[in-house]
Design a protein around this motif. Structure first.
Motif, PDB file in Angstrom:
ATOM      1  N   GLY A  35      36.202 108.957  46.774  1.00 41.05           N
ATOM      2  CA  GLY A  35      37.401 108.481  46.108  1.00 41.05           C
ATOM      3  C   GLY A  35      37.808 109.259  44.877  1.00 41.05           C
ATOM      4  N   GLY A  36      37.162 110.378  44.608  1.00 45.07           N
ATOM      5  CA  GLY A  36      37.497 111.205  43.456  1.00 45.07           C
ATOM      6  C   GLY A  36      36.303 111.432  42.552  1.00 45.07           C
ATOM      7  N   GLY A  37      36.483 112.334  41.617  1.00 42.58           N
ATOM      8  CA  GLY A  37      35.437 112.622  40.646  1.00 42.58           C
ATOM      9  C   GLY A  37      35.360 111.527  39.598  1.00 42.58           C
ATOM     10  N   THR A  38      34.501 111.741  38.610  1.00 45.56           N
ATOM     11  CA  THR A  38      34.315 110.737  37.555  1.00 45.56           C
ATOM     12  C   THR A  38      34.375 111.372  36.177  1.00 45.56           C
ATOM     13  OG1 THR A  38      31.907 111.009  37.712  1.00 45.56           O
ATOM     14  CG2 THR A  38      32.890 109.198  38.971  1.00 45.56           C
ATOM     15  N   ALA A  60      41.669 110.767  38.226  1.00 43.67           N
ATOM     16  CA  ALA A  60      42.888 110.814  39.039  1.00 43.67           C
ATOM     17  C   ALA A  60      43.304 112.254  39.321  1.00 43.67           C
ATOM     18  CB  ALA A  60      44.013 110.081  38.316  1.00 43.67           C
ATOM     19  N   GLU A  61      42.565 113.227  38.756  1.00 37.83           N
ATOM     20  CA  GLU A  61      42.951 114.630  38.899  1.00 37.83           C
ATOM     21  C   GLU A  61      41.985 115.474  39.720  1.00 37.83           C
ATOM     22  OE1 GLU A  61      45.347 116.399  35.432  1.00 37.83           O
ATOM     23  OE2 GLU A  61      43.523 115.529  34.568  1.00 37.83           O
ATOM     24  N   TYR A  62      40.726 115.088  39.784  1.00 35.21           N
ATOM     25  CA  TYR A  62      39.722 115.947  40.407  1.00 35.21           C
ATOM     26  C   TYR A  62      38.884 115.189  41.436  1.00 35.21           C
ATOM     27  CZ  TYR A  62      40.923 118.887  36.449  1.00 35.21           C
ATOM     28  OH  TYR A  62      41.612 119.634  35.533  1.00 35.21           O
ATOM     29  N   CYS A  63      38.426 115.923  42.457  1.00 29.35           N
ATOM     30  CA  CYS A  63      37.607 115.308  43.508  1.00 29.35           C
ATOM     31  C   CYS A  63      36.134 115.265  43.090  1.00 29.35           C
ATOM     32  CB  CYS A  63      37.772 116.080  44.819  1.00 29.35           C
ATOM     33  SG  CYS A  63      36.954 117.687  44.864  1.00 29.35           S
TER      34      CYS A  63
END
Length: 84
Positions: free
Chosen positions: A19-22, A30-33
């Motif tokens: 669901g994406g990076g942290t 909301a910008e990076y995986c």
């Protein structure tokens, strides 16, 4: 079509199994995986843009994406926020 994409590798965030990076505090990015950004840091901070392009092309080759599509996708990586 796929919504927002990772601003490091270009992968559609909707395709990220995590669901994406942290961020540093564990909140979702909301910008990076999750392949590129974990705990508020890039997984490979020393990576160059051309190395990312090579990595993405290799992954797409593994996924049997036609070469012309993989190259087109890779060509957009320098325009992403991380590389500007």
């Amino acid at each position: 079509m796929f919504g927002p994409k990772c601003q490091s590798c270009g992968m559609p965030l909707s395709r990220d199994p995590k669901g994406g990076g942290t961020g540093a505090d564990g909140t979702p990015s909301a910008e990076y995986c999750s392949h590129c950004y974990v705990g508020g840091r890039f997984v490979d901070e020393q990576m160059t843009c051309s190395e990312m392009q090579d990595r993405v092309l290799g992954k797409m080759r593994d996924m049997k994406v036609p070469g012309f599509l993989a190259r087109r996708f890779g060509a957009g990586i320098p325009q992403l926020r991380r590389w500007k």
